[in-house]
Write an enzyme that holds these catalytic residues in place. Structure first.
Site, PDB file in Angstrom:
ATOM      1  N   HIS A   1      -2.076  -2.919  -6.670  1.00 45.70           N
ATOM      2  CA  HIS A   1      -2.644  -2.570  -5.364  1.00 45.70           C
ATOM      3  C   HIS A   1      -4.161  -2.738  -5.390  1.00 45.70           C
ATOM      4  O   HIS A   1      -4.870  -1.922  -5.966  1.00 45.70           O
ATOM      5  CB  HIS A   1      -2.243  -1.124  -5.019  1.00 45.70           C
TER       6      HIS A   1
ATOM      7  N   GLU B   1      -4.987  -0.297  -8.403  1.00 43.43           N
ATOM      8  CA  GLU B   1      -4.031   0.781  -8.658  1.00 43.43           C
ATOM      9  C   GLU B   1      -2.763   0.095  -9.181  1.00 43.43           C
ATOM     10  O   GLU B   1      -2.122  -0.677  -8.456  1.00 43.43           O
ATOM     11  CB  GLU B   1      -3.768   1.527  -7.333  1.00 43.43           C
TER      12      GLU B   1
ATOM     13  N   SER C   1       0.825  -1.205   0.000  1.00 46.64           N
ATOM     14  CA  SER C   1       0.000   0.000   0.000  1.00 46.64           C
ATOM     15  C   SER C   1       0.860   1.255   0.000  1.00 46.64           C
ATOM     16  O   SER C   1       0.339   2.340  -0.234  1.00 46.64           O
ATOM     17  CB  SER C   1      -0.934  -0.004   1.199  1.00 46.64           C
TER      18      SER C   1
ATOM     19  N   ASN D   1      -3.483   6.183  -1.385  1.00 45.16           N
ATOM     20  CA  ASN D   1      -3.189   6.511   0.003  1.00 45.16           C
ATOM     21  C   ASN D   1      -2.643   7.920   0.198  1.00 45.16           C
ATOM     22  O   ASN D   1      -2.711   8.461   1.298  1.00 45.16           O
ATOM     23  CB  ASN D   1      -2.239   5.469   0.594  1.00 45.16           C
TER      24      ASN D   1
HETATM   25  N1  CAA Z   1     -16.322 -10.875  -0.201  1.00 43.37           N
HETATM   26  C1  CAA Z   1     -17.402 -10.919  -0.991  1.00 43.37           C
HETATM   27  N2  CAA Z   1     -18.441 -10.064  -0.850  1.00 43.37           N
HETATM   28  C2  CAA Z   1     -18.376  -9.155   0.153  1.00 43.37           C
HETATM   29  C3  CAA Z   1     -17.270  -9.055   1.017  1.00 43.37           C
HETATM   30  C4  CAA Z   1     -16.203  -9.967   0.790  1.00 43.37           C
HETATM   31  N3  CAA Z   1     -15.089  -9.952   1.557  1.00 43.37           N
HETATM   32  N4  CAA Z   1     -17.482  -8.046   1.896  1.00 43.37           N
HETATM   33  C5  CAA Z   1     -18.681  -7.527   1.590  1.00 43.37           C
HETATM   34  N5  CAA Z   1     -19.232  -8.202   0.540  1.00 43.37           N
HETATM   35  C6  CAA Z   1     -20.490  -7.899  -0.132  1.00 43.37           C
HETATM   36  C7  CAA Z   1     -21.694  -8.209   0.702  1.00 43.37           C
HETATM   37  O1  CAA Z   1     -22.125  -9.534   0.524  1.00 43.37           O
HETATM   38  C8  CAA Z   1     -22.719  -7.212   0.178  1.00 43.37           C
HETATM   39  O2  CAA Z   1     -23.299  -7.659  -1.035  1.00 43.37           O
HETATM   40  P1  CAA Z   1     -24.776  -7.123  -1.480  1.00 43.37           P
HETATM   41  O3  CAA Z   1     -24.790  -5.637  -1.291  1.00 43.37           O
HETATM   42  O4  CAA Z   1     -24.862  -7.523  -2.911  1.00 43.37           O
HETATM   43  O5  CAA Z   1     -25.692  -7.850  -0.577  1.00 43.37           O
HETATM   44  C9  CAA Z   1     -21.870  -6.002  -0.177  1.00 43.37           C
HETATM   45  O6  CAA Z   1     -20.532  -6.479  -0.334  1.00 43.37           O
HETATM   46  C10 CAA Z   1     -21.939  -4.974   0.902  1.00 43.37           C
HETATM   47  O7  CAA Z   1     -21.545  -5.564   2.135  1.00 43.37           O
HETATM   48  P2  CAA Z   1     -22.367  -5.473   3.488  1.00 43.37           P
HETATM   49  O8  CAA Z   1     -23.840  -5.464   3.218  1.00 43.37           O
HETATM   50  O9  CAA Z   1     -21.809  -6.496   4.424  1.00 43.37           O
HETATM   51  O10 CAA Z   1     -21.973  -4.120   4.175  1.00 43.37           O
HETATM   52  P3  CAA Z   1     -21.884  -2.665   3.605  1.00 43.37           P
HETATM   53  O11 CAA Z   1     -23.020  -2.304   2.709  1.00 43.37           O
HETATM   54  O12 CAA Z   1     -21.637  -1.860   4.817  1.00 43.37           O
HETATM   55  O13 CAA Z   1     -20.583  -2.660   2.701  1.00 43.37           O
HETATM   56  C11 CAA Z   1     -18.265  -2.403   2.357  1.00 43.37           C
HETATM   57  C12 CAA Z   1     -19.352  -3.079   3.184  1.00 43.37           C
HETATM   58  C13 CAA Z   1     -18.291  -2.927   0.931  1.00 43.37           C
HETATM   59  C14 CAA Z   1     -16.949  -2.790   3.028  1.00 43.37           C
HETATM   60  C15 CAA Z   1     -18.513  -0.861   2.365  1.00 43.37           C
HETATM   61  O14 CAA Z   1     -18.701  -0.405   3.682  1.00 43.37           O
HETATM   62  C16 CAA Z   1     -17.399  -0.082   1.740  1.00 43.37           C
HETATM   63  O15 CAA Z   1     -17.306   0.054   0.539  1.00 43.37           O
HETATM   64  N6  CAA Z   1     -16.501   0.493   2.595  1.00 43.37           N
HETATM   65  C17 CAA Z   1     -15.350   1.236   2.167  1.00 43.37           C
HETATM   66  C18 CAA Z   1     -14.265   0.269   1.755  1.00 43.37           C
HETATM   67  C19 CAA Z   1     -13.010   0.965   1.336  1.00 43.37           C
HETATM   68  O16 CAA Z   1     -12.890   2.178   1.312  1.00 43.37           O
HETATM   69  N7  CAA Z   1     -11.994   0.145   1.020  1.00 43.37           N
HETATM   70  C20 CAA Z   1     -10.703   0.626   0.675  1.00 43.37           C
HETATM   71  C21 CAA Z   1      -9.859   0.657   1.918  1.00 43.37           C
HETATM   72  S1  CAA Z   1      -8.250   1.230   1.566  1.00 43.37           S
HETATM   73  C22 CAA Z   1      -7.430  -0.131   1.017  1.00 43.37           C
HETATM   74  O17 CAA Z   1      -7.922  -1.233   0.972  1.00 43.37           O
HETATM   75  C23 CAA Z   1      -6.072   0.053   0.537  1.00 43.37           C
HETATM   76  C24 CAA Z   1      -5.017   0.544   1.427  1.00 43.37           C
HETATM   77  O18 CAA Z   1      -3.899   0.563   0.944  1.00 43.37           O
HETATM   78  C25 CAA Z   1      -5.182   0.968   2.826  1.00 43.37           C
END
Ligand code: CAA
Length: 282
Positions: free
Chosen positions: A139, A151, A118, A189
């Protein structure tokens, strides 16, 4: 490219293995102990069940995908056939440099070596190998099966040909790749972490509480998670280490990590993975 090796079976590694297997690639998943690999397979199966439950994956396709993943505790055996190796091990510079030196020695001459780092410099990692033209950043975002972005980070010496192959491969995974150059924090990031840091400063200076800050960003800016919840989800130790890379890399005080973040990490409050960060997780 058909044989993909993923090094590291934690959250990112198992998500990457999941996505490749679901798209028909043969995946070798490598970790240092079998217990971690078994846990990763169970996680992948559970995450595929979510897709089955909502109808985006059939039970049969789930089983086919799972059968494409083989696990290895030996690095040599896990990478010998790899066309592409994606490293998703611990975010530690020395571990990555040692690992890339070994990957370079053990993999086929033509294999592309990618890292899911990251924030660690792709150029620095590439310099530990004899094939810097074939080293690239790939990424993925967490949760990998859900987030569309890859990315794609070009190190100083990454070739046009390798970059084009990785952009193309990412599209075949039904992701949207974005090509960026190798500078601290890349793009994701460099923009995300100062926002999270500012949210922590806003809390530290008692401008508002945890839930209030997150509600402003969720409802006011349509972010799926507020910045403090997102920091817990990413891991506060990971946020701190990325901010330090930005601070050191640019030498600009605007990236200095908030003292509250430093204290929380030192006290072991690292977010979801330790059961408590800005929120409590049971
Ligand atoms: N595998 C498969 N499907 C998944 C999953 C996984 N690990 N996690 C969630 N899902 C699916 C769920 O089944 C659900 O599907 P439907 O909507 O079709 O039913 C959908 O994703 C949404 O999940 P939830 O209903 O459980 O919960 P939510 O609506 O709160 O969404 C989330 C969860 C997708 C994580 C959402 O909150 C989100 O987009 N959050 C922000 C995530 C983000 O910003 N990620 C980047 C972080 S930074 C990074 O990763 C890089 C770095 O370098 C730090």
């Amino acid at each position: 490219m058909n044989n993909i090796t993923v090094i590291g079976s934690g959250t990112m590694g198992n998500g990457i293995a999941h996505v490749f297997a679901q798209n028909g690639y043969k995946v070798s998943l490598v970790d240092i102990n079998q217990a971690a690999l078994d846990k990763a397979l169970a996680t992948i199966s559970r995450n595929m069940d979510r897709q089955v439950a909502k109808g985006s994956l059939s039970e049969e396709d789930k089983n086919t995908a799972l059968s494409k993943i083989k696990t290895f505790t030996s690095l040599k055996a896990g990478i010998e056939h790899a066309d592409l190796v994606i490293e998703a091990a611990t975010e530690n510079l020395q571990i990555k440099l040692d690992l890339f030196k070994q990957l370079d020695e053990l993999s086929k001459d033509e294999a592309i070596l990618a890292t899911n780092t990251s924030s660690i410099s792709i150029t620095k990692i590439a310099a530990a190998t004899t094939r810097p033209d074939k080293v690239i950043g790939m990424h993925f975002m967490n949760p990998v099966p859900v987030m569309k972005l890859v990315e794609v980070i070009r190190g100083y010496a990454t070739s046009d040909e390798v970059t084009a192959k990785i952009m193309d491969l990412s599209k075949k995974l039904d992701k949207i790749p974005v090509e960026v150059n190798d500078y601290p924090g890349f793009v994701a990031n460099r923009i995300l972490m100062p926002m999270i840091n500012e949210a922590i400063y806003t809390l530290y200076e008692s401008v508002a509480g945890v839930e209030e800050i997150d509600t402003v960003m969720k409802l006011g800016m349509a972010h799926p998670m507020g910045p403090l919840q997102l920091a817990d989800f990413i891991g506060l130790d990971v946020c701190l280490s990325i901010l330090r890379v930005l601070h050191e890399g640019f030498g600009n005080p605007k990236y200095a990590p908030c003292p509250l973040l430093v204290n929380m990490v030192e006290a072991g409050f690292k977010g979801v993975k330790t059961g408590e960060g800005f929120y409590k997780y049971t």
